[in-house]
Design a protein around this motif. Structure first.
Motif, short mmCIF file in Angstrom:
data_model
loop_
_atom_site.label_atom_id
_atom_site.label_comp_id
_atom_site.label_asym_id
_atom_site.label_seq_id
_atom_site.Cartn_x
_atom_site.Cartn_y
_atom_site.Cartn_z
N GLU A 1 -48.57 -19.47 10.09
CA GLU A 1 -48.93 -18.57 8.99
C GLU A 1 -47.73 -18.27 8.11
OE1 GLU A 1 -51.95 -18.10 12.19
OE2 GLU A 1 -49.75 -18.14 12.12
N ALA A 2 -46.56 -18.11 8.71
CA ALA A 2 -45.36 -17.86 7.93
C ALA A 2 -45.03 -19.05 7.05
CB ALA A 2 -44.19 -17.54 8.86
N SER A 3 -45.27 -20.26 7.55
CA SER A 3 -45.01 -21.44 6.72
C SER A 3 -45.94 -21.47 5.51
CB SER A 3 -45.17 -22.72 7.56
OG SER A 3 -46.53 -22.95 7.90
N TRP A 4 -47.16 -20.94 5.68
CA TRP A 4 -48.08 -20.86 4.54
C TRP A 4 -47.59 -19.86 3.50
CZ3 TRP A 4 -52.93 -20.26 8.17
CH2 TRP A 4 -53.22 -21.49 8.76
N LEU A 5 -47.00 -18.76 3.97
CA LEU A 5 -46.40 -17.80 3.03
C LEU A 5 -45.32 -18.47 2.20
CD1 LEU A 5 -45.95 -14.72 5.42
CD2 LEU A 5 -47.31 -14.69 3.32
N GLN A 6 -44.43 -19.18 2.89
CA GLN A 6 -43.32 -19.82 2.18
C GLN A 6 -43.81 -20.92 1.26
OE1 GLN A 6 -41.63 -22.98 2.46
NE2 GLN A 6 -39.95 -22.28 1.13
N LEU A 7 -44.83 -21.67 1.69
CA LEU A 7 -45.37 -22.74 0.86
C LEU A 7 -46.02 -22.18 -0.40
CD1 LEU A 7 -45.88 -25.77 0.56
CD2 LEU A 7 -48.04 -25.44 1.82
N GLY A 8 -46.72 -21.04 -0.26
CA GLY A 8 -47.31 -20.41 -1.43
C GLY A 8 -46.25 -20.04 -2.44
N ALA A 9 -45.14 -19.48 -1.97
CA ALA A 9 -44.04 -19.12 -2.87
C ALA A 9 -43.46 -20.36 -3.54
CB ALA A 9 -42.96 -18.37 -2.09
N TYR A 10 -43.29 -21.42 -2.74
CA TYR A 10 -42.74 -22.67 -3.29
C TYR A 10 -43.65 -23.24 -4.38
CZ TYR A 10 -40.96 -27.46 -3.48
OH TYR A 10 -40.45 -28.66 -3.91
N ASN A 11 -44.94 -23.25 -4.10
CA ASN A 11 -45.88 -23.82 -5.08
C ASN A 11 -46.00 -22.97 -6.33
OD1 ASN A 11 -46.47 -26.03 -3.47
ND2 ASN A 11 -48.20 -25.03 -2.46
N GLU A 12 -45.66 -21.70 -6.22
CA GLU A 12 -45.72 -20.82 -7.39
C GLU A 12 -44.47 -20.97 -8.25
OE1 GLU A 12 -47.61 -18.16 -9.91
OE2 GLU A 12 -48.41 -19.19 -8.16
N GLY A 13 -43.46 -21.63 -7.72
CA GLY A 13 -42.26 -21.84 -8.53
C GLY A 13 -40.97 -21.41 -7.87
N SER A 14 -41.02 -21.06 -6.58
CA SER A 14 -39.81 -20.68 -5.86
C SER A 14 -39.18 -21.94 -5.25
CB SER A 14 -40.17 -19.67 -4.75
OG SER A 14 -39.03 -19.35 -3.99
N TRP A 15 -38.43 -22.66 -6.06
CA TRP A 15 -37.93 -23.97 -5.65
C TRP A 15 -36.51 -23.96 -5.10
CZ3 TRP A 15 -39.83 -25.56 -11.08
CH2 TRP A 15 -41.23 -25.70 -11.05
N GLY A 16 -35.77 -22.90 -5.42
CA GLY A 16 -34.38 -22.86 -4.97
C GLY A 16 -34.27 -22.17 -3.63
N GLU A 17 -33.42 -21.16 -3.58
CA GLU A 17 -33.23 -20.43 -2.34
C GLU A 17 -33.96 -19.09 -2.35
OE1 GLU A 17 -29.06 -20.04 -1.76
OE2 GLU A 17 -28.74 -22.19 -1.43
N GLU A 18 -34.95 -18.97 -3.27
CA GLU A 18 -35.68 -17.70 -3.37
C GLU A 18 -36.60 -17.45 -2.17
OE1 GLU A 18 -35.82 -20.06 -5.66
OE2 GLU A 18 -35.10 -19.28 -7.59
N SER A 19 -36.97 -18.50 -1.46
CA SER A 19 -37.82 -18.32 -0.28
C SER A 19 -37.29 -19.20 0.84
CB SER A 19 -39.27 -18.68 -0.60
OG SER A 19 -39.39 -20.05 -0.93
N VAL A 20 -37.48 -18.70 2.07
CA VAL A 20 -37.01 -19.42 3.24
C VAL A 20 -37.93 -19.12 4.40
CG1 VAL A 20 -35.45 -17.55 3.90
CG2 VAL A 20 -34.99 -19.87 4.70
N HIS A 21 -38.11 -20.08 5.28
CA HIS A 21 -38.93 -19.91 6.48
C HIS A 21 -38.00 -19.94 7.68
CE1 HIS A 21 -42.08 -21.77 9.42
NE2 HIS A 21 -41.99 -20.46 9.57
N VAL A 22 -38.03 -18.87 8.49
CA VAL A 22 -37.21 -18.82 9.69
C VAL A 22 -38.12 -18.71 10.91
CG1 VAL A 22 -35.24 -17.80 8.50
CG2 VAL A 22 -36.93 -16.30 9.58
N SER A 23 -37.59 -19.08 12.06
CA SER A 23 -38.43 -19.23 13.24
C SER A 23 -38.86 -17.93 13.88
CB SER A 23 -37.70 -20.09 14.28
OG SER A 23 -36.45 -19.47 14.64
N ASP A 24 -37.97 -16.92 13.86
CA ASP A 24 -38.30 -15.70 14.59
C ASP A 24 -37.52 -14.52 14.02
OD1 ASP A 24 -35.68 -16.01 15.56
OD2 ASP A 24 -36.35 -16.93 17.43
N ALA A 25 -37.75 -13.35 14.61
CA ALA A 25 -37.15 -12.12 14.12
C ALA A 25 -35.63 -12.17 14.17
CB ALA A 25 -37.67 -10.93 14.92
N GLN A 26 -35.07 -12.72 15.25
CA GLN A 26 -33.62 -12.76 15.36
C GLN A 26 -33.01 -13.63 14.27
OE1 GLN A 26 -31.62 -10.88 17.47
NE2 GLN A 26 -30.13 -11.66 15.98
N ALA A 27 -33.67 -14.74 13.94
CA ALA A 27 -33.17 -15.59 12.86
C ALA A 27 -33.19 -14.84 11.53
CB ALA A 27 -34.02 -16.86 12.77
N ALA A 28 -34.23 -14.03 11.33
CA ALA A 28 -34.29 -13.23 10.10
C ALA A 28 -33.15 -12.21 10.06
CB ALA A 28 -35.64 -12.52 10.01
#
Length: 476
Positions: A406-433
């Motif tokens: 589900e988190a990957s879908w959040l990030q993909l939505g941002a990417y498809n809307e125009g977040s192509w640089g470092e504006e969005s990132v997908h991390v594996s878990d809370a500690q990584a965040a």
């Protein structure tokens, strides 16, 4: 709870007394299900769960001061034994509510129930002693426990009612029959379980169906801005009051705006007058919550000025719901991690965007640390994608999507809307965040943390607040 003898309780719940030498002994303390909450005079309710069986604590709670245990089997100490502990608890709650004579206000909705309940409670406390649901204890166990916490001094009882299926709210209203019923909205929370918004509306509307007639004092308070809620007017024999920003609403807001800190302000109009409100809470979505609370207060005799004063003073009573904390280093953490659905996620993002106005003036950025929204069924992909896209449209500085699919879908939505640089990132878990944010946050930044309760993202907010207390922040 109001004082009741063990004999009276046994009669109410249809139970048998065991090991009780004197049935005239009274329960004078609270009815509790957590052994750690027992105090002298308590009645302990023993539930047998998957991991813990309350019956195992019977001896310990009596030693700690409990008068007796409500149980499904004899436990070797004073007990009232019943076939079904949950139903017995409900029967006891109904008995106490009927004896109290307090005005019972019940509310339900897909999003904002707890925040609205907290507002109603704080407003009504200005008028008379009020008991209300703590946190989100809005089910067949939490609701009767809340009702049983009322005392002889209680004049208003404010109960949040949740539902995961048809018939759930009807059952809750049978336990604690309300005089005033409020439906906040019909959204997509739990849509995977219900099957659609129409089914959710059917379930939520059970509340207004349970109200007494207008002639007998029943009042249904409905959201004029939500078509599915507005349509519930034909399902009740109670008097109907509409709230909302619609010009046709009985209780409405005009000149709605946000302060530079993202706090809502508006002109409150009620049938008894108008007054200005500036809230301490964050986000424009609280305007609707405030109007719902104002409608309840108006029905119970409070003036527009009294309501406006109370709303302007009200804060958040429940944890992890838009809790805004500014660290000593100038980073602001918005912990809204108690739960999430598409409606509350959008509201939180809009609040973050509004708060970003002030943060940018300090050279800060906005961060949305988001995780899975649960129980969306077939709508899960579309809804997560839409939230990711909205973050970009609102110009959120950076989206950190935490977790699995589900988190990957959040990030993909941002990417498809125009977040192509470092504006969005997908991390594996809370500690990584946490590791990412610790390395990149700087003074003036505002960080929103939000996901469904099962994700546990409150740990991210707590770690970031601990970091701020230690004085660690990037100087970049």
């Amino acid at each position: 709870m109001i004082a009741l003898s063990l004999a009276e309780i046994a009669a109410v719940v249809g139970g048998q007394t065991h090991d009780i030498p004197d049935p005239s002994v009274q329960v004078t303390g609270q009815v509790v299900r957590d052994s750690r909450e027992v105090e002298p005079g308590s009645l302990f309710v023993a539930f047998a769960g998957e991991r813990v069986d309350g019956h195992d604590f019977a001896a310990a709670v009596v030693e700690a001061g409990a008068v007796a245990v409500l149980a499904s089997r004899p436990v070797g100490v004073p007990a009232i034994v019943v076939d079904d502990v949950q139903r017995a608890l409900g029967a006891l709650a109904r008995h106490v509510v009927q004896k109290l004579g307090a005005t019972l206000v019940a509310l339900t909705g897909s999003a904002g129930k707890t925040s609205t309940k907290d507002l109603i409670a704080q407003v009504l406390q200005h008028k008379a002693p009020t008991v209300y649901t703590p946190g989100s204890l809005n089910n067949e166990i939490g609701l009767p426990l809340t009702a049983l916490s009322a005392t002889e001094e209680t004049r208003f009882l404010v109960l949040e009612m949740g539902a995961r299926g048809i018939g759930h709210i009807r059952y809750l209203t049978e336990l604690t029959p309300p005089r005033i019923g409020l439906v906040i909205n019909v959204g997509t929370a739990h849509i995977g379980e219900f099957g659609g918004r129409e089914q959710i509306a059917q379930a939520k509307g059970e509340l207004v169906e349970a109200l007494p007639s207008g002639a007998d004092g029943g009042t249904a308070i409905l959201n004029a801005d939500d078509p599915l809620v507005r349509a519930m007017a034909v399902r009740t024999k109670a008097k109907v009051i509409f709230f909302g920003e619609s010009g046709e609403a009985d209780v409405r807001a005009e000149n709605v705006r946000l302060t530079d800190r993202g706090q809502p302000a508006f002109r409150l109009h009620t049938p008894s007058g108008a007054s200005d409100v500036t809230m301490r809470l964050y986000g424009e979505h609280h305007v609707s919550n405030a109007l719902a609370a104002a409608a309840v207060a108006h029905e119970l005799g409070m003036s527009a000025d009294e309501i406006a004063t109370a709303l302007s003073e009200a804060g958040s009573l429940s944890r992890w719901r838009m809790e805004v904390t500014e660290r000593p280093d100038g980073v602001t953490i918005v912990n809204d991690a108690y739960n999430a659905n598409p409606e509350s996620m959008r509201a939180a993002l809009r609040a973050l965007a509004a708060m970003g106005t002030a943060s940018r003036a300090k050279g800060g950025r906005t961060w949305a640390v988001l995780g899975k929204m649960a129980e969306l069924g077939d709508e899960a992909l579309a809804e997560h994608d839409a939230v990711g896209r909205l973050a970009v449209r609102l110009n959120v500085g950076k989206l950190v999507a935490v977790g699995g699919r589900e988190a990957s879908w959040l990030q993909l939505g941002a990417y498809n809307e125009g977040s192509w640089g470092e504006e969005s990132v997908h991390v594996s878990d809370a500690q990584a965040a946490v590791d990412l944010l610790r390395s990149e946050l700087r003074p003036g930044d505002v960080v929103l943390v939000k996901a469904s309760r099962s994700v546990g993202l409150e740990s991210v907010a707590q770690a970031l607040l601990a970091t701020g207390a230690e004085g660690e922040v990037s100087a970049r």
